[in-house]
Design an enzyme around this catalytic site. Structure first.
Site, PDB file in Angstrom:
ATOM      1  N   CYS A 275       0.804  -1.229   0.000  1.00 15.89           N
ATOM      2  CA  CYS A 275       0.000   0.000   0.000  1.00 15.89           C
ATOM      3  C   CYS A 275       0.837   1.280   0.000  1.00 15.89           C
ATOM      4  O   CYS A 275       0.559   2.199  -0.763  1.00 15.89           O
ATOM      5  CB  CYS A 275      -0.969  -0.011   1.170  1.00 15.89           C
TER       6      CYS A 275
ATOM      7  N   GLN B 126       2.001   5.066   9.087  1.00 18.07           N
ATOM      8  CA  GLN B 126       1.024   4.105   8.553  1.00 18.07           C
ATOM      9  C   GLN B 126      -0.114   3.836   9.534  1.00 18.07           C
ATOM     10  O   GLN B 126       0.098   3.653  10.731  1.00 18.07           O
ATOM     11  CB  GLN B 126       1.743   2.813   8.167  1.00 18.07           C
TER      12      GLN B 126
ATOM     13  N   GLU C  50       8.789  -4.091   5.628  1.00 19.72           N
ATOM     14  CA  GLU C  50       8.002  -3.017   5.020  1.00 19.72           C
ATOM     15  C   GLU C  50       8.929  -1.990   4.341  1.00 19.72           C
ATOM     16  O   GLU C  50       8.634  -1.493   3.264  1.00 19.72           O
ATOM     17  CB  GLU C  50       7.138  -2.344   6.101  1.00 19.72           C
TER      18      GLU C  50
ATOM     19  N   ARG D 291       4.151   2.907  12.457  1.00 21.37           N
ATOM     20  CA  ARG D 291       2.693   2.791  12.639  1.00 21.37           C
ATOM     21  C   ARG D 291       2.235   3.922  13.539  1.00 21.37           C
ATOM     22  O   ARG D 291       2.821   4.158  14.603  1.00 21.37           O
ATOM     23  CB  ARG D 291       2.376   1.445  13.300  1.00 21.37           C
TER      24      ARG D 291
ATOM     25  N   HIS E  41      -2.464   6.000   4.992  1.00 22.33           N
ATOM     26  CA  HIS E  41      -1.018   6.024   5.204  1.00 22.33           C
ATOM     27  C   HIS E  41      -0.479   7.362   4.700  1.00 22.33           C
ATOM     28  O   HIS E  41      -0.829   7.812   3.603  1.00 22.33           O
ATOM     29  CB  HIS E  41      -0.346   4.910   4.405  1.00 22.33           C
TER      30      HIS E  41
HETATM   31  N1  HSE Z   1       1.959  -3.670   5.041  1.00 24.86           N
HETATM   32  C1  HSE Z   1       1.082  -2.557   5.136  1.00 24.86           C
HETATM   33  C2  HSE Z   1       0.956  -2.094   6.562  1.00 24.86           C
HETATM   34  C3  HSE Z   1      -0.291  -2.833   4.638  1.00 24.86           C
HETATM   35  O1  HSE Z   1       1.292  -2.846   7.460  1.00 24.86           O
HETATM   36  O2  HSE Z   1       0.529  -0.973   6.779  1.00 24.86           O
HETATM   37  C4  HSE Z   1      -0.470  -3.616   3.399  1.00 24.86           C
HETATM   38  O3  HSE Z   1       0.197  -3.154   2.256  1.00 24.86           O
END
Ligand code: HSE
Length: 370
Positions: A136, A163, A242, A268, A275
């Site tokens: 994403c 995110q 990620e 996060r 995001h």
């Molecule tokens: N890996 C992404 C996340 C979401 O943890 O925010 C999916 O693409």
């Protein structure tokens, strides 16, 4: 009519995808067969044209094999379990998948058609059959910077992400709410205005985050009143998976001859489903700001250039603005004090729409067109 088998329509990405497909009348073009991993034989609750009234078994290879396209949002474990066996059993249809499992496979194409439509079309002609949605943050960043990628203006990018909880899943979103409630129920009980004793309240909040009853079953840590500077697994080079995906997927999507380095720190935060990313872009040469603006605006219909003012940024460059929208705002654009080839930017996008569902439903249309 092409037979479209749909798996994982009940999950969060699946629901967003179904909503978009209904809104866009996509079901008119297919004979849709809904599969289920747990409810075969039950009534299909999704009432769309040309669809099966009774759910099929999502593990029945013989039924899956009859499909021209399988569209799955069921997740990586399902893909691992079914995809290779199904191919081995002779399935020659298209596999369109939201999960990351197959993304970096040599035969798989990452589908993000406003950016790599030519590559997708060439792959279809080339008889490639696996089309996988991108990560994403990658898809959202590429749509925001599409104009600069298209003009080959980028030497490298650092992307520092913010995110949302949704990237981790529906249970995590719910846990974030429970974490917030756990704290506010306990510190706001007596009065809404605690500003006069705010330092004592802050101590109480900090202690509540490590209370044994504080809900952390999903995240493992408090996200509310906190942030989590690690997403996905650890790699040997110190990156999180990620962070690794950023560079790997962008270069795969663009099929670059010389790699564009992309790296940063993925974090996060307590947004719900959008995001955000703070970008430092090293340009190959000094490009005037008005040219940069035109390149970005012209590349696709969804990117929204936000003027670099306080008011516009706070109004339209936020998760609040982008949530539920296909628009991809990008702003805070300015040349940095580091030099005229260093560009600052901030972008935000709905990680369930362009970040997950939208590239998949558009992929179906590219398959129809062929
Ligand atoms: N890996 C992404 C996340 C979401 O943890 O925010 C999916 O693409």
């Amino acid at each position: 009519m092409m037979k479209l088998g749909i798996v994982g329509w009940r999950g969060m990405v699946g629901q967003v995808l179904m909503e978009r497909m209904i809104e866009s009348s996509d079901f008119n073009h297919f004979e849709s067969i809904f599969f289920s991993t747990s409810q075969k034989g039950e009534n299909n609750p999704i009432k769309v044209p040309n669809s099966n009234p009774i759910l099929q078994d999502a593990f029945d290879l013989n039924e899956l094999k009859k499909m021209d396209i399988i569209l799955t949002c069921q997740g990586g474990d399902y893909t691992k379990k079914v995809h290779s066996e199904l191919r081995a059993s002779g399935f020659i249809g298209y596999w369109v998948d939201a999960a990351s499992t197959l993304r970096m496979e040599q035969n798989a194409i990452i589908a993000l058609d406003p950016i790599n439509k030519n590559n997708i079309q060439a792959a279809i002609k080339n008889n490639q059959k696996d089309f996988i949605g991108g990560n994403c943050t990658v898809s959202l960043m590429m749509l925001a910077l599409g104009g600069l990628f298209k003009n080959d203006s980028i030497e490298w990018v650092t992307t520092m992400t913010y995110q949302a909880a949704s990237g981790a899943g529906a249970r995590h979103m719910n846990e974030l709410l429970r974490q917030m409630k756990f704290v506010t129920d306990r510190v706001m009980a007596d009065s809404e205005d605690q500003s006069s004793q705010i330092l004592q309240v802050e101590k109480k909040v900090k202690n509540l985050l490590s209370d044994p009853h504080f809900p952390i079953d999903n995240f493992g840590y408090p996200l509310a009143f906190n942030l989590l500077p690690w997403i996905d697994s650890e790699l040997d080079n110190g990156q999180s998976r990620e962070e690794w995906k950023g560079g790997a997927e962008v270069n795969k999507i663009l099929q670059t001859k010389s790699i564009i380095p992309i790296d940063g720190t993925c974090v996060r935060v307590s947004a719900m489903r959008c995001h955000s990313q703070a970008l430092t872009i090293k340009l190959k040469k000094d490009i005037p700001m008005d040219e940069i603006e035109s390149m970005i605006k012209e590349q696709n219909d969804w990117v929204k250039f936000v003027p670099n003012t306080k008011e516009e940024s706070l109004k339209t460059l936020t998760p609040q603005f982008a949530s539920g929208s296909l628009q991809i705002p990008i702003g805070r654009m300015r040349k940095m004090n580091l030099g005229p080839t260093y560009l600052n930017a901030f972008t935000v996008g709905d990680q369930l729409l362009w970040g997950a569902a939208e590239p998949l439903r558009r992929m179906l249309h590219l398959l129809l067109e062929q």
